[in-house]
Design a protein around this motif. Structure first.
Motif, PDB file in Angstrom:
ATOM      1  N   LYS A 137       4.582  10.792  -0.374  1.00  0.00           N
ATOM      2  CA  LYS A 137       4.167   9.393  -0.479  1.00  0.00           C
ATOM      3  C   LYS A 137       4.756   8.609   0.676  1.00  0.00           C
ATOM      4  N   ILE A 138       3.932   7.761   1.270  1.00  0.00           N
ATOM      5  CA  ILE A 138       4.363   6.889   2.356  1.00  0.00           C
ATOM      6  C   ILE A 138       3.998   5.472   1.947  1.00  0.00           C
ATOM      7  N   ILE A 139       5.012   4.618   1.835  1.00  0.00           N
ATOM      8  CA  ILE A 139       4.798   3.234   1.423  1.00  0.00           C
ATOM      9  C   ILE A 139       4.786   2.352   2.657  1.00  0.00           C
ATOM     10  N   GLY A 140       3.830   1.433   2.724  1.00  0.00           N
ATOM     11  CA  GLY A 140       3.769   0.483   3.832  1.00  0.00           C
ATOM     12  C   GLY A 140       2.389   0.449   4.456  1.00  0.00           C
ATOM     13  N   ASP A 141       2.290  -0.294   5.549  1.00  0.00           N
ATOM     14  CA  ASP A 141       0.976  -0.514   6.172  1.00  0.00           C
ATOM     15  C   ASP A 141       0.574   0.579   7.160  1.00  0.00           C
ATOM     16  N   LEU A 142       1.383   1.640   7.262  1.00  0.00           N
ATOM     17  CA  LEU A 142       1.074   2.803   8.107  1.00  0.00           C
ATOM     18  C   LEU A 142       1.031   2.467   9.584  1.00  0.00           C
ATOM     19  N   SER A 143       1.715   1.398   9.994  1.00  0.00           N
ATOM     20  CA  SER A 143       1.673   0.973  11.392  1.00  0.00           C
ATOM     21  C   SER A 143       2.440   1.921  12.311  1.00  0.00           C
ATOM     22  N   ASP A 144       3.405   2.664  11.780  1.00  0.00           N
ATOM     23  CA  ASP A 144       4.149   3.633  12.581  1.00  0.00           C
ATOM     24  C   ASP A 144       3.435   4.979  12.480  1.00  0.00           C
ATOM     25  N   GLN A 145       2.451   5.173  13.336  1.00  0.00           N
ATOM     26  CA  GLN A 145       1.599   6.357  13.261  1.00  0.00           C
ATOM     27  C   GLN A 145       2.389   7.650  13.394  1.00  0.00           C
ATOM     28  N   GLU A 146       3.361   7.684  14.293  1.00  0.00           N
ATOM     29  CA  GLU A 146       4.154   8.903  14.472  1.00  0.00           C
ATOM     30  C   GLU A 146       4.905   9.269  13.193  1.00  0.00           C
ATOM     31  N   ARG A 147       5.483   8.262  12.522  1.00  0.00           N
ATOM     32  CA  ARG A 147       6.199   8.495  11.262  1.00  0.00           C
ATOM     33  C   ARG A 147       5.253   9.046  10.210  1.00  0.00           C
ATOM     34  N   VAL A 148       4.057   8.480  10.136  1.00  0.00           N
ATOM     35  CA  VAL A 148       3.074   8.946   9.162  1.00  0.00           C
ATOM     36  C   VAL A 148       2.713  10.412   9.448  1.00  0.00           C
ATOM     37  N   LEU A 149       2.431  10.740  10.682  1.00  0.00           N
ATOM     38  CA  LEU A 149       2.057  12.101  11.033  1.00  0.00           C
ATOM     39  C   LEU A 149       3.189  13.083  10.743  1.00  0.00           C
ATOM     40  N   PRO A 199       0.812  -1.212   0.000  1.00  0.00           N
ATOM     41  CA  PRO A 199       0.000   0.000   0.000  1.00  0.00           C
ATOM     42  C   PRO A 199       0.851   1.270   0.000  1.00  0.00           C
ATOM     43  N   THR A 200       0.317   2.321  -0.614  1.00  0.00           N
ATOM     44  CA  THR A 200       0.965   3.633  -0.638  1.00  0.00           C
ATOM     45  C   THR A 200      -0.064   4.686  -0.268  1.00  0.00           C
ATOM     46  N   LEU A 201       0.314   5.543   0.679  1.00  0.00           N
ATOM     47  CA  LEU A 201      -0.512   6.690   1.049  1.00  0.00           C
ATOM     48  C   LEU A 201       0.076   7.917   0.381  1.00  0.00           C
ATOM     49  N   VAL A 202      -0.758   8.663  -0.329  1.00  0.00           N
ATOM     50  CA  VAL A 202      -0.306   9.855  -1.035  1.00  0.00           C
ATOM     51  C   VAL A 202      -1.042  11.068  -0.479  1.00  0.00           C
ATOM     52  N   ARG A 203      -0.258  12.049  -0.058  1.00  0.00           N
ATOM     53  CA  ARG A 203      -0.835  13.350   0.301  1.00  0.00           C
ATOM     54  C   ARG A 203      -0.650  14.225  -0.928  1.00  0.00           C
TER      55      ARG A 203
END
Length: 94
Positions: free
Chosen positions: A75-87, A63-67
């Motif tokens: 772009k953030i690649i992965g399952d987004l489990s590291d919430q702090e990194r995503v934020l 999965p890829t999250l795109v802002r």
């Protein structure tokens, strides 16, 4: 200050069906969305249903999250489990 609140903000999560990583990314994004408190419009796109979008949107891994808004695109690649990194990558101010 109200003007800053009206700036468009958009997140798109690209997944591939119901794979474990895709399901985890969707669940993690739901948790992150609670933290974002309505700051972003969120869309989930299943590339198995819309494979042409992978090329159009330059998605090379899932999965890829795109802002996409505000720019620049993140772009953030992965399952987004590291919430702090995503934020941090989304540069969300809490």
């Amino acid at each position: 200050m109200a003007e800053a609140d009206n700036k468009p903000r958009k997140l798109t999560l690209y997944v591939a069906g119901q794979t474990p990583k895709s399901v985890a990314a969707i669940r993690n994004l739901e948790r992150i969305a609670e933290e974002l408190a309505g700051q972003y419009e969120i869309e989930v796109i299943d590339l198995r249903q819309h494979p042409h979008l992978a090329r159009e949107h330059n998605i090379v891994a899932i999965p890829t999250l795109v802002r996409s808004l505000p720019v620049p695109v993140q772009k953030i690649i992965g399952d987004l489990s590291d919430q702090e990194r995503v934020l941090v990558h989304l540069k969300v101010e809490n």
